[in-house]
Design a protein around this motif. Sequence first.
Motif, PDB file in Angstrom:
ATOM      1  N   PHE A  28     -80.528  71.246  28.505  1.00 61.64           N
ATOM      2  CA  PHE A  28     -80.311  72.820  28.077  1.00 61.64           C
ATOM      3  C   PHE A  28     -81.648  73.503  27.444  1.00 61.64           C
ATOM      4  CE2 PHE A  28     -78.665  76.226  25.510  1.00 61.64           C
ATOM      5  CZ  PHE A  28     -77.712  76.872  26.358  1.00 61.64           C
ATOM      6  N   PRO A  29     -82.530  73.537  28.454  1.00 60.46           N
ATOM      7  CA  PRO A  29     -83.734  73.957  28.096  1.00 60.46           C
ATOM      8  C   PRO A  29     -84.016  75.484  27.560  1.00 60.46           C
ATOM      9  CG  PRO A  29     -83.833  74.019  30.280  1.00 60.46           C
ATOM     10  CD  PRO A  29     -82.271  73.626  29.798  1.00 60.46           C
ATOM     11  N   LEU A  30     -83.361  75.722  26.517  1.00 62.29           N
ATOM     12  CA  LEU A  30     -83.548  77.181  25.833  1.00 62.29           C
ATOM     13  C   LEU A  30     -84.722  77.128  25.159  1.00 62.29           C
ATOM     14  CD1 LEU A  30     -82.005  79.942  25.341  1.00 62.29           C
ATOM     15  CD2 LEU A  30     -81.552  78.661  23.054  1.00 62.29           C
ATOM     16  N   SER A  31     -85.573  78.338  25.541  1.00 61.40           N
ATOM     17  CA  SER A  31     -87.046  78.224  24.878  1.00 61.40           C
ATOM     18  C   SER A  31     -86.730  78.928  23.158  1.00 61.40           C
ATOM     19  CB  SER A  31     -87.963  79.062  25.725  1.00 61.40           C
ATOM     20  OG  SER A  31     -87.596  80.518  25.724  1.00 61.40           O
ATOM     21  N   GLY A  32     -88.014  78.657  22.729  1.00 64.70           N
ATOM     22  CA  GLY A  32     -87.835  79.441  21.498  1.00 64.70           C
ATOM     23  C   GLY A  32     -87.918  81.026  21.431  1.00 64.70           C
ATOM     24  N   ALA A  33     -88.665  81.674  22.407  1.00 66.98           N
ATOM     25  CA  ALA A  33     -88.599  82.875  22.907  1.00 66.98           C
ATOM     26  C   ALA A  33     -87.324  83.400  23.351  1.00 66.98           C
ATOM     27  CB  ALA A  33     -89.686  83.136  23.971  1.00 66.98           C
ATOM     28  N   GLN A  34     -86.568  82.647  24.183  1.00 65.00           N
ATOM     29  CA  GLN A  34     -85.092  83.275  24.451  1.00 65.00           C
ATOM     30  C   GLN A  34     -84.258  83.277  23.460  1.00 65.00           C
ATOM     31  OE1 GLN A  34     -84.826  80.079  27.869  1.00 65.00           O
ATOM     32  NE2 GLN A  34     -84.447  81.841  29.112  1.00 65.00           N
ATOM     33  N   TYR A  35     -84.439  82.563  22.505  1.00 62.47           N
ATOM     34  CA  TYR A  35     -83.541  82.299  21.368  1.00 62.47           C
ATOM     35  C   TYR A  35     -83.886  83.434  20.242  1.00 62.47           C
ATOM     36  CZ  TYR A  35     -81.244  81.024  16.966  1.00 62.47           C
ATOM     37  OH  TYR A  35     -80.454  81.012  15.858  1.00 62.47           O
ATOM     38  N   ALA A  36     -85.142  83.826  20.148  1.00 63.74           N
ATOM     39  CA  ALA A  36     -85.622  84.720  19.187  1.00 63.74           C
ATOM     40  C   ALA A  36     -85.120  86.097  19.627  1.00 63.74           C
ATOM     41  CB  ALA A  36     -87.036  84.758  18.883  1.00 63.74           C
ATOM     42  N   ALA A  37     -85.240  86.363  20.861  1.00 61.67           N
ATOM     43  CA  ALA A  37     -84.728  87.556  21.490  1.00 61.67           C
ATOM     44  C   ALA A  37     -83.438  87.828  21.379  1.00 61.67           C
ATOM     45  CB  ALA A  37     -85.048  87.777  22.978  1.00 61.67           C
ATOM     46  N   VAL A  38     -82.485  86.911  21.094  1.00 64.68           N
ATOM     47  CA  VAL A  38     -81.135  87.182  20.992  1.00 64.68           C
ATOM     48  C   VAL A  38     -80.780  87.206  19.574  1.00 64.68           C
ATOM     49  CG1 VAL A  38     -78.878  86.107  21.250  1.00 64.68           C
ATOM     50  CG2 VAL A  38     -80.634  85.965  23.091  1.00 64.68           C
ATOM     51  N   VAL A  39     -81.175  86.396  18.449  1.00 62.35           N
ATOM     52  CA  VAL A  39     -80.839  86.091  17.077  1.00 62.35           C
ATOM     53  C   VAL A  39     -82.011  86.642  16.327  1.00 62.35           C
ATOM     54  CG1 VAL A  39     -79.863  84.762  15.252  1.00 62.35           C
ATOM     55  CG2 VAL A  39     -79.454  84.243  17.570  1.00 62.35           C
ATOM     56  N   ASN A  40     -81.924  88.236  15.994  1.00 62.60           N
ATOM     57  CA  ASN A  40     -83.045  88.922  15.316  1.00 62.60           C
ATOM     58  C   ASN A  40     -83.416  88.148  14.043  1.00 62.60           C
ATOM     59  OD1 ASN A  40     -83.122  90.914  17.381  1.00 62.60           O
ATOM     60  ND2 ASN A  40     -81.528  91.949  16.369  1.00 62.60           N
ATOM     61  N   GLY A  41     -84.750  88.014  13.761  1.00 56.81           N
ATOM     62  CA  GLY A  41     -84.952  87.394  12.427  1.00 56.81           C
ATOM     63  C   GLY A  41     -84.853  86.037  12.284  1.00 56.81           C
ATOM     64  N   ASP A  42     -84.549  85.411  13.448  1.00 55.64           N
ATOM     65  CA  ASP A  42     -84.580  83.962  13.300  1.00 55.64           C
ATOM     66  C   ASP A  42     -85.490  83.183  14.340  1.00 55.64           C
ATOM     67  OD1 ASP A  42     -83.268  81.490  12.352  1.00 55.64           O
ATOM     68  OD2 ASP A  42     -81.357  81.637  13.485  1.00 55.64           O
ATOM     69  N   THR A  43     -85.415  81.972  14.063  1.00 51.72           N
ATOM     70  CA  THR A  43     -86.229  80.988  15.086  1.00 51.72           C
ATOM     71  C   THR A  43     -85.291  79.830  15.537  1.00 51.72           C
ATOM     72  OG1 THR A  43     -87.284  79.609  13.651  1.00 51.72           O
ATOM     73  CG2 THR A  43     -88.304  81.749  13.938  1.00 51.72           C
ATOM     74  N   LEU A  44     -85.586  79.167  16.741  1.00 56.59           N
ATOM     75  CA  LEU A  44     -84.817  78.120  17.212  1.00 56.59           C
ATOM     76  C   LEU A  44     -84.962  76.976  16.077  1.00 56.59           C
ATOM     77  CD1 LEU A  44     -83.196  76.840  19.342  1.00 56.59           C
ATOM     78  CD2 LEU A  44     -85.034  76.453  20.533  1.00 56.59           C
ATOM     79  N   ALA A  45     -86.377  76.893  15.870  1.00 51.53           N
ATOM     80  CA  ALA A  45     -86.797  75.730  14.794  1.00 51.53           C
ATOM     81  C   ALA A  45     -85.952  75.723  13.755  1.00 51.53           C
ATOM     82  CB  ALA A  45     -88.044  75.556  14.688  1.00 51.53           C
ATOM     83  N   ALA A  46     -86.072  76.757  12.853  1.00 53.81           N
ATOM     84  CA  ALA A  46     -85.317  77.012  11.810  1.00 53.81           C
ATOM     85  C   ALA A  46     -83.621  77.074  11.987  1.00 53.81           C
ATOM     86  CB  ALA A  46     -85.403  78.628  11.159  1.00 53.81           C
ATOM     87  N   ALA A  47     -83.182  77.657  12.898  1.00 60.20           N
ATOM     88  CA  ALA A  47     -81.630  77.355  13.427  1.00 60.20           C
ATOM     89  C   ALA A  47     -81.328  75.909  13.545  1.00 60.20           C
ATOM     90  CB  ALA A  47     -81.068  78.178  14.405  1.00 60.20           C
ATOM     91  N   LEU A  48     -82.000  74.966  14.192  1.00 61.65           N
ATOM     92  CA  LEU A  48     -81.720  73.369  14.451  1.00 61.65           C
ATOM     93  C   LEU A  48     -81.875  72.989  12.933  1.00 61.65           C
ATOM     94  CD1 LEU A  48     -83.651  73.008  17.748  1.00 61.65           C
ATOM     95  CD2 LEU A  48     -81.242  72.546  17.189  1.00 61.65           C
ATOM     96  N   ALA A  49     -83.070  73.358  12.044  1.00 61.33           N
ATOM     97  CA  ALA A  49     -83.261  72.419  10.912  1.00 61.33           C
ATOM     98  C   ALA A  49     -82.297  72.919   9.956  1.00 61.33           C
ATOM     99  CB  ALA A  49     -84.588  72.968  10.426  1.00 61.33           C
ATOM    100  N   ASP A  50     -81.654  74.051   9.988  1.00 57.72           N
ATOM    101  CA  ASP A  50     -80.443  74.429   9.200  1.00 57.72           C
ATOM    102  C   ASP A  50     -78.992  74.033   9.516  1.00 57.72           C
ATOM    103  OD1 ASP A  50     -82.213  75.325   7.710  1.00 57.72           O
ATOM    104  OD2 ASP A  50     -81.932  77.463   8.163  1.00 57.72           O
ATOM    105  N   ARG A  51     -78.990  73.427  10.846  1.00 63.42           N
ATOM    106  CA  ARG A  51     -77.708  72.848  11.445  1.00 63.42           C
ATOM    107  C   ARG A  51     -76.927  74.224  11.665  1.00 63.42           C
ATOM    108  NH1 ARG A  51     -77.371  67.336  11.690  1.00 63.42           N
ATOM    109  NH2 ARG A  51     -79.667  66.593  11.518  1.00 63.42           N
ATOM    110  N   ARG A  52     -77.379  75.181  12.409  1.00 59.28           N
ATOM    111  CA  ARG A  52     -76.581  76.482  12.359  1.00 59.28           C
ATOM    112  C   ARG A  52     -76.380  76.643  13.934  1.00 59.28           C
ATOM    113  NH1 ARG A  52     -79.561  80.425  11.740  1.00 59.28           N
ATOM    114  NH2 ARG A  52     -81.626  79.714  10.810  1.00 59.28           N
ATOM    115  N   LEU A  53     -76.517  75.676  14.590  1.00 62.14           N
ATOM    116  CA  LEU A  53     -76.195  75.828  15.973  1.00 62.14           C
ATOM    117  C   LEU A  53     -75.136  75.007  16.679  1.00 62.14           C
ATOM    118  CD1 LEU A  53     -79.796  76.031  17.706  1.00 62.14           C
ATOM    119  CD2 LEU A  53     -78.604  77.629  16.890  1.00 62.14           C
TER     120      LEU A  53
END
Length: 666
Positions: free
Chosen positions: A245-270
């Motif tokens: 499931f190769p979602l890129s950081g840019a794709q993620y950031a374009a959907v969830v404003n003010g968030d990053t994929l790395a931060a969401a993973l680190a916070d276990r919010r995915l």
Amino acid sequence: MSYPMPQLEPSGAAPAVPMPSASPTLPQDDTPAQQAARAAQLAATQSVYTWTTDVPTLPGVPLATTVPKNDEPTIAWFVILIGVGLGIVRNALTVKLAGVDAGELGSELDSSRATYEAALTECDAIEASTAKVAAEHGVHTGGNIFEHIVGDVENAVAAAERDAHIALLKGYKERLEDLMKVEEATSLGSKTPRSVEAYRALFATLPVPGVSYMFQDDAEFARLRVQGPNCMLIAAAGDALPANFPLSGAQYAAVVNGDTLAAALADRRLFMLDYKPLEVLDPGTYGSLAKYAWQPMALFAVPPGGSSAVPVAIQCGQDPADWPIFTPSPTFDKLWGWEMAKFIVQVADGNYHELFAHLARTHLVIEAFAVATHRHLAEVHPVWALLVPHFEGTLFINEQAATSLIAADGPIDHIFAGSIASSQLAAVDARLAFDFYGKMPHADFAERGVGVDSALADYPYRDDALLVWDAIHEWARQYIDLYYAHDADVVADTELAAWAACLAGEAKIKGFGPVTTRARLVEICAMVIFTASAQHAAVNFPQKDIMAFSPAVTGAGWQAAPNGQRGHDKAGWLAMMPPMALALEQLNVLELLGSVHYRPLGDYRSNAFPYPLWFQDPRVTGAEGPLAWFKAALAGVEAEIVARNSERMQPYPYLQPSLIPTSINI
């Protein structure tokens, strides 16, 4: 104390109606004569409750060979079912008459109209006759569900009259099922341009589900993951997304404003849905029409500081080389591709729900416990008394499912994506793989990473399920402690040992083993009660409110999935949805399954007319006993869930105790 031997009916089909003892006992505490009576009763019952693994539609699943007479539904249940069925049939006939007016049902329009009008008249006659039977039996059908318990009767009715009424009502049930069938699969709706409004119009005389006005909203799409028909699949993504499931950081950031994929993973919010288990399905056909089955993956995120999940990305298959990732987008050239991807997830969810979460993990699991309990626990055993009410109607309704619902040319065959053989295999595999201990609520939520301490704070199914579970678990604990003073009493119980061995062996309950402690016995009883009542309610009753409207959730796609997100339109999205006739069949079946509420949790009665109160032991039924505690606890749970629903964006009523039937009887 002596125990009467059960008497076989003249047909040999079932023992005389059993009732619990006023003073249940454990086998090791009985005299030799009492133990002999227990053994004789069990031998008689074992001749009635027998195993088979050769049901053609569910090969390999241990089921009851036949449905004993005592496991057939009551008059009260038939009255409810027929009332619901009449509403569905009248709606379907009204839709068909509209089709006649639109010239959609062939050249014999006058003949078709006369047929449908005659069927409506027949419905009136069935309604009048059923009402007469209900009145004679004093069946209450209105009022508060706790005050007017269906089946409460004032006058005894002779057994012969009861049997005659049951036969009459069975005939009405079968006739209504026949009238619900949709024969005009190639013509109904053919003159009507396909639209969401046309699907709503199938609810001609029934209330249009609210989901039909919300299902395209991304927030509603996310809501269904945590309070829809299948709330049991969403799981934490962990500290990394799956390699496929190769979602890129840019794709993620374009959907969830003010968030990053790395931060969401680190916070276990995915959180993810992965429908890979559906790979067992071979795409089927309906007549000359191809059906499509998919195994999508869908990602959701809880934004920083938020509590509810939002959809982030969908991959419509398992291999990213074949299936690009789609993301939410307001731009017109990508909008309808995103709607198609959501529809593909909903088709997968419909299959996972119906075959795995619903049929396999509630209906078929509980049948195993029902047969094992009757075969190995005597009718004077306290665990027999505790569990048997939670099996009422299950063997009957499961036989109906096996012989019609999931049979060739039945609704699953018509509506769902897989060939009927592969759909049956999916249900079989899911049942045999069911992890009884692992699926206990606390363990299941922890395994999926969605417990109360997870970032997924907004999860109504979890929160309400744990309330109900805790009440059931404490009821089971108080009850078991009345009869088992020490763990040694559990170990010494020979009937319980035989029961556990049967469940681990003949019944094929994965992971089941010897029961050696009171705590483990309490857990087992709580899980059986929870699965037969609350868990089934959670997967069954949303079928009416959500799944009866096929654009929201359905069983198959009718066009191939898009190979890219751009360049699609609304007509292409609508073309993926079922033909109108199958949408009507889906409405008929799921409106029925999701509408029959019979005997709420905590109302323990015999299923034999005149339905006396079930428990006879004063230690259980006394003002300070566990049953009074349980009823009070359920009232408290009800109040808590009602209060929660007043604060939720959308109410989640399915685990309110007043709306949870005691058993799987539909």
